[in-house]
Scaffold this motif. Structure first.
Motif, PDB file in Angstrom:
ATOM      1  N   TYR A  26      -7.672  56.384 -12.359  1.00  0.00           N
ATOM      2  CA  TYR A  26      -9.033  55.852 -12.343  1.00  0.00           C
ATOM      3  C   TYR A  26      -9.865  56.317 -11.163  1.00  0.00           C
ATOM      4  O   TYR A  26     -11.081  56.273 -11.224  1.00  0.00           O
ATOM      5  N   LEU A  27      -9.227  56.803 -10.106  1.00  0.00           N
ATOM      6  CA  LEU A  27      -9.978  57.392  -8.999  1.00  0.00           C
ATOM      7  C   LEU A  27     -10.176  58.894  -9.183  1.00  0.00           C
ATOM      8  O   LEU A  27     -10.863  59.530  -8.384  1.00  0.00           O
ATOM      9  N   ASP A  60     -15.198  59.366  -1.182  1.00  0.00           N
ATOM     10  CA  ASP A  60     -15.886  58.147  -1.603  1.00  0.00           C
ATOM     11  C   ASP A  60     -15.088  57.548  -2.759  1.00  0.00           C
ATOM     12  O   ASP A  60     -14.926  58.200  -3.800  1.00  0.00           O
ATOM     13  N   ASP A  62     -14.300  54.128  -5.348  1.00  0.00           N
ATOM     14  CA  ASP A  62     -14.898  52.942  -5.942  1.00  0.00           C
ATOM     15  C   ASP A  62     -14.011  51.739  -5.642  1.00  0.00           C
ATOM     16  O   ASP A  62     -12.982  51.537  -6.288  1.00  0.00           O
ATOM     17  N   ASP A  64     -14.622  48.658  -6.189  1.00  0.00           N
ATOM     18  CA  ASP A  64     -14.629  47.692  -7.293  1.00  0.00           C
ATOM     19  C   ASP A  64     -13.525  48.006  -8.295  1.00  0.00           C
ATOM     20  O   ASP A  64     -12.837  47.107  -8.771  1.00  0.00           O
ATOM     21  N   VAL A  65     -13.345  49.278  -8.609  1.00  0.00           N
ATOM     22  CA  VAL A  65     -12.277  49.670  -9.536  1.00  0.00           C
ATOM     23  C   VAL A  65     -10.923  49.318  -8.933  1.00  0.00           C
ATOM     24  O   VAL A  65     -10.070  48.740  -9.598  1.00  0.00           O
ATOM     25  N   VAL A  98     -17.099  50.068 -15.472  1.00  0.00           N
ATOM     26  CA  VAL A  98     -15.645  50.091 -15.321  1.00  0.00           C
ATOM     27  C   VAL A  98     -15.021  49.662 -16.643  1.00  0.00           C
ATOM     28  O   VAL A  98     -14.125  50.312 -17.154  1.00  0.00           O
TER      29      VAL A  98
END
Length: 143
Positions: A26-27, A60, A62, A64-65, A98
């Motif tokens: 997910y990143l 950078d 996320d 939140d994820v 997301v």
């Protein structure tokens, strides 16, 4: 097994054992040109077993994820071999782009340019509600 520290970059620590690959995916870490170390099932006094991800570049990410995938993750920013900042994550209040609403009648499903916005409704069970149609989504649907 010994894994060296990094000079500059980010260390994602206290990942629940078995979730490091989800974090990696997910990143989008597979797209980085820098070194990424993925350590799974290492011993932890606090957790028993945990995963760690080390990224040898200040990117950078996320938060939140990350907080949604595993609210217990700690994010350590490393500069010149020393930790300069540490963040402990929790479930975010709002998730944008997301999750995807599973309601086919939701305006976010038909209007593709609208952001997918979800607000937390139950922290204990990690339940989020679509901002447009009130459909509830839980953490297991994401993973």
């Amino acid at each position: 097994m010994t894994v060296d520290g990094i000079e500059n970059g980010i260390v994602l620590d206290h990942i629940t054992a078995g979730k490091a690959m989800l974090v990696y995916k997910y990143l989008g870490l597979e797209n980085l040109k820098s070194q990424v170390a993925l350590i799974q099932n290492c011993s932890s006094k606090k957790m028993g077993r945990k995963d760690i991800v080390k990224i040898s570049e200040a990117i950078d990410i996320d938060l939140d994820v990350l907080g949604y995938i595993d609210p217990g993750i700690t994010v350590n920013y490393i500069k010149d071999g020393k930790r300069v900042e540490k963040k402990t994550l929790s479930l975010p209040e709002t998730l944008t782009n997301v999750l995807r609403c599973r309601n086919p009648r939701c305006i976010s499903s038909t209007e593709q340019e609208l952001p997918q916005v979800f607000k937390i409704v139950d922290r204990k069970r990690a339940l989020y509600r679509c901002a447009y149609c009130d459909t509830i989504v839980n953490a297991e649907e994401f993973k």
